[in-house]
Motif scaffolding. Structure first.
Motif, mmCIF file in Angstrom:
data_model
loop_
_atom_site.group_PDB
_atom_site.id
_atom_site.type_symbol
_atom_site.label_atom_id
_atom_site.label_comp_id
_atom_site.label_asym_id
_atom_site.label_seq_id
_atom_site.Cartn_x
_atom_site.Cartn_y
_atom_site.Cartn_z
ATOM 1 N N ARG A 98 -26.283 13.455 12.456
ATOM 2 C CA ARG A 98 -26.174 12.361 11.483
ATOM 3 C C ARG A 98 -26.812 12.834 10.179
ATOM 4 O O ARG A 98 -27.964 13.251 10.156
ATOM 5 C CB ARG A 98 -26.903 11.123 11.998
ATOM 6 N N LEU A 99 -26.030 12.770 9.107
ATOM 7 C CA LEU A 99 -26.530 13.252 7.822
ATOM 8 C C LEU A 99 -27.643 12.345 7.309
ATOM 9 O O LEU A 99 -27.528 11.120 7.359
ATOM 10 C CB LEU A 99 -25.407 13.290 6.778
ATOM 11 N N ARG A 144 -31.154 13.898 0.223
ATOM 12 C CA ARG A 144 -31.162 15.341 0.429
ATOM 13 C C ARG A 144 -32.474 15.821 1.049
ATOM 14 O O ARG A 144 -32.519 16.842 1.683
ATOM 15 C CB ARG A 144 -30.916 16.060 -0.904
ATOM 16 N N HIS A 198 -19.627 11.052 1.447
ATOM 17 C CA HIS A 198 -20.911 10.690 2.061
ATOM 18 C C HIS A 198 -21.803 9.973 1.049
ATOM 19 O O HIS A 198 -22.388 8.923 1.367
ATOM 20 C CB HIS A 198 -21.600 11.945 2.583
ATOM 21 N N GLY A 215 -31.915 20.397 3.993
ATOM 22 C CA GLY A 215 -31.496 19.739 2.767
ATOM 23 C C GLY A 215 -31.807 20.575 1.545
ATOM 24 O O GLY A 215 -32.763 21.361 1.520
ATOM 25 N N VAL A 247 -16.383 15.930 9.300
ATOM 26 C CA VAL A 247 -17.381 15.011 8.757
ATOM 27 C C VAL A 247 -16.743 13.632 8.763
ATOM 28 O O VAL A 247 -15.630 13.451 8.246
ATOM 29 C CB VAL A 247 -17.820 15.402 7.332
ATOM 30 N N TRP A 305 -30.927 20.766 10.248
ATOM 31 C CA TRP A 305 -30.486 20.353 8.907
ATOM 32 C C TRP A 305 -31.466 20.856 7.856
ATOM 33 O O TRP A 305 -32.684 20.649 7.965
ATOM 34 C CB TRP A 305 -30.371 18.839 8.813
ATOM 35 N N SER A 313 -22.986 8.955 7.891
ATOM 36 C CA SER A 313 -22.007 10.027 8.091
ATOM 37 C C SER A 313 -22.540 10.985 9.141
ATOM 38 O O SER A 313 -23.761 11.153 9.295
ATOM 39 C CB SER A 313 -21.741 10.777 6.781
ATOM 40 N N TRP A 314 -21.593 11.652 9.853
ATOM 41 C CA TRP A 314 -21.930 12.610 10.900
ATOM 42 C C TRP A 314 -21.117 13.891 10.704
ATOM 43 O O TRP A 314 -19.989 13.849 10.221
ATOM 44 C CB TRP A 314 -21.602 12.064 12.292
ATOM 45 N N LEU A 373 -26.138 22.715 7.545
ATOM 46 C CA LEU A 373 -26.365 22.381 8.950
ATOM 47 C C LEU A 373 -26.216 23.638 9.789
ATOM 48 O O LEU A 373 -25.197 24.317 9.732
ATOM 49 C CB LEU A 373 -25.363 21.326 9.424
#
Length: 629
Positions: free
Chosen positions: A194-195, A199, A129, A211, A173, A209, A180-181, A154
């Motif tokens: 979705r990442l 962070r 990622h 971080g 991932v 999410w 990235s997802w 997550l």
């Protein structure tokens, strides 16, 4: 993924002993090489008996993706190897696989080892990622969420964090080269995310999410960036810790405290600040409360030999100067752990243990050397703090800092002397210790006021007395001989033949020599509140109680306390023997009776007494604290 054998550059030991940031680059490279070698060992150990790791193997898939990251974006690959959590994970997993027998061909690993091996895919996904690769990989998950090391956690909507090792679910991932997802199915249903590109903070606007927070501390144009990790179950080694979300107030508190400690380092310890900034990449906040003897909350710190750059801290209303000292302390532990990837410093000595002035339990040789190296820097930190406080006219702060310096100067000096007199160190270990002792010699004339020296001496005597009562070999027959002698003669002199028998018995039992007592330092603040000599005051037989009363008696100027402080386990043995016969006496009275015996044991020829790590000295030794030789 090849790993070059790490090689120590010339004069590395000398540079590490002197301190400063110039020795850090080879240590970072050494730890990176070690982690890569461990990853190769993991690959070999995880392969089924008689087979290579096939392409259908999830570990092989993870290693292949990491290899792609290494080729496309070497900096991201190196940053992955540098993660403290990566070092802790790969070392822990390799150890577990080495301890477990190999499984028959075609069988999957079972239990926690398999779950630990599977975590390689989480590191690979996080690296891919960051490198913005096209990839698709399964990662371990529990019904509660998916952790990507160094990035975040997550969670399904409405759930709370609580992942452990285990694979109750499998997530995927995927990356398309830009984004990235994560997708996975749990008891909460299917979740996709979705990442974030970065962070972010602990409370990202992306639902579910969390971080990993990154704190940025700045002072006088110098910055320290550090992750605050409360999410990774392996963040403090074993046992595993449940992930914990930091509330905004707690996050702000850590930001303010670490920023204040960073300012102390930058303004008053610039070289140490550079070492901390280039070494400490992750702070783990611990939540258990630790109290000092005066019931005020204080800091406690720890580091892990496998997790280079990680410092775990406990804080409640902490002193930021003490926090700065802890950061320096734990940085030294990381440095010496990495040095041992390059150079053997300690010889194998199964079962060997020694007295550590900073721990309550006997410690192995490697831990003693770690303590000498780390606490030498702590002593240096407080030496500089004392000079700074004196320059600005703050006498109270100067006295406090001098007491810290004197306490740890004495502790390091004594532990270094014990190591030097042992057979535990390799030639390289002796070279390092010699350089460290040169620094101690340079500080021998550091001024320490009488009150500061007394505080340091009292703390040192109290700690050593407790340690001897808990861990020194039992005097055994010697205690019974002396109890019978008292019963026969009362408070008169111990018969010469009994003295000879007791000395021989102590030698046979391996009893250490009586400790020298810093009488002059303790007398600097002699108290006038009397000596707790009444028998009732000693009915509480706990070692802590005896140590407090004996130290108080010594400060009050009672000469009988010398023997009690110097050889407490013998006094306790005689006291217990007389108590069994109904003749219990105040220990200070007994200690005066035992003084000639202790003097005889201290001066006995080496063949007639236990081995020691230093020359015999009288019980009234007046070694100065901090400023003494």
């Amino acid at each position: 993924m090849s790993a070059p054998a790490p090689v120590a550059p010339p004069d590395l030991l000398g540079r590490l002993a002197r301190g400063g940031p110039e020795a850090l680059a080879p240590l970072r490279r050494a730890r990176r090489s070690r982690n890569l070698l461990l990853l190769r060992a993991l690959r070999d150990l995880a392969a089924p008996e008689g087979q290579g790791v096939g392409t259908e193997d999830p570990l092989a898939e993870s290693l292949a993706l990491l290899r792609r990251v290494q080729i496309s974006t070497p900096a991201v690959f190196e940053a992955t190897l540098d993660l403290p959590s990566f070092g802790a994970w790969v070392a822990d997993t390799v150890r577990e696989l080495q301890e477990a027998p190999r499984l028959p061909a075609g069988r999957a690993h079972a239990g926690s080892a398999a779950a630990k091996v599977a975590r390689a895919s989480a590191f690979a996904a996080a690296a891919a990622h960051r490198a913005r690769l096209r990839f698709d990989i399964r990662v371990p998950a529990t019904a509660e969420g998916v952790l990507l090391p160094g990035i975040g956690l997550l969670l399904p909507p409405g759930s709370t964090p609580g992942p452990r090792y285990g694979a109750a679910a499998r997530a995927r991932v995927r990356g398309d080269g830009r984004s990235s997802w994560i997708t996975w199915t749990s008891r909460h249903g299917e979740t996709a995310l979705r990442l974030p590109d970065s962070r972010g903070d602990n409370r990202s606007p992306t639902p579910g999410w969390y971080g990993l927070p990154t704190l940025r501390c700045s002072s006088r144009g110098r910055e320290w960036t550090v992750r605050l990790d409360s999410l990774d179950p392996l963040r403090a080694g074993a046992p595993l810790l449940a992930p914990r979300l930091l509330e905004h107030a707690e996050l702000s508190y850590w930001q303010s405290q670490l920023s204040a400690a960073w300012a102390v380092l930058v303004e008053r310890h610039p070289e140490r600040a550079e070492e901390v900034a280039r070494t400490v990449t992750t702070v783990v906040p611990l939540v258990d409360e630790v109290l000092t003897t005066d019931r005020r909350r204080t800091w406690r710190s720890a580091s892990l030999s496998d997790a280079y750059g990680l410092v775990a801290l406990t804080v409640q209303d902490g002193d930021v100067t003490a926090l700065a000292s802890d950061l320096v302390h734990e940085t030294q532990h990381s440095k010496l752990s990495a040095l041992q990837d390059l150079v053997d410093l300690v010889l194998p000595a199964p079962g060997a243990r020694g007295y550590s002035p900073w721990r309550d339990e006997p410690r192995p040789p490697a831990a003693l050397l770690q303590g000498v190296y780390a606490f030498l820097s702590v002593a240096g930190f407080w030496r500089a703090e004392a000079a700074f406080a004196a320059d600005r006219g703050d006498q109270a702060a100067a006295c406090r800092a001098q007491a810290h310096f004197a306490r740890w100067y004495r502790g390091v000096r004594d532990a270094a002397a014990a190591l030097d007199g042992s057979c535990w160190l390799t030639p390289s270990g002796r070279d390092l210790l010699r350089s460290l002792r040169h620094r101690l010699d340079d500080w021998a004339s550091t001024p320490v006021t009488g009150p500061a020296a007394a505080r340091a001496a009292s703390a040192a005597v109290h700690h050593r007395m407790l340690w001897r009562m808990r861990h020194a070999p039992s005097p055994g027959e010697a205690g019974e001989l002396l109890a019978r002698a008292w019963a026969a003669t009362g408070p008169g002199a111990v018969p010469a033949e009994v003295v000879r028998e007791v000395v021989a018995s102590l030698a046979r039992s391996g009893s250490p020599l009586p400790d020298p007592v810093p009488v002059q330092s303790l007398a600097a603040t002699r108290r006038q509140d009397g000596t707790p000599a009444e028998a009732a005051a000693w009915q509480d037989s706990r070692p802590e109680h005896w140590a407090e009363l004996a130290t108080a008696a010594l400060r009050a100027g009672d000469p009988r306390a010398l023997a009690l402080v110097a050889f407490p386990e013998l006094t306790r043995a005689v006291h217990a023997g007389l108590g069994r016969s109904g003749k219990a006496l105040p220990p200070l009275v007994l200690a005066g009776f035992l003084r000639p015996v202790l003097d005889a044991y201290a001066r006995a020829p080496r063949d007639d007494r236990a081995e020691s790590h230093g020359p015999p000295r009288g019980l009234g030794d007046s070694t100065a604290q901090g400023g003494g030789g």
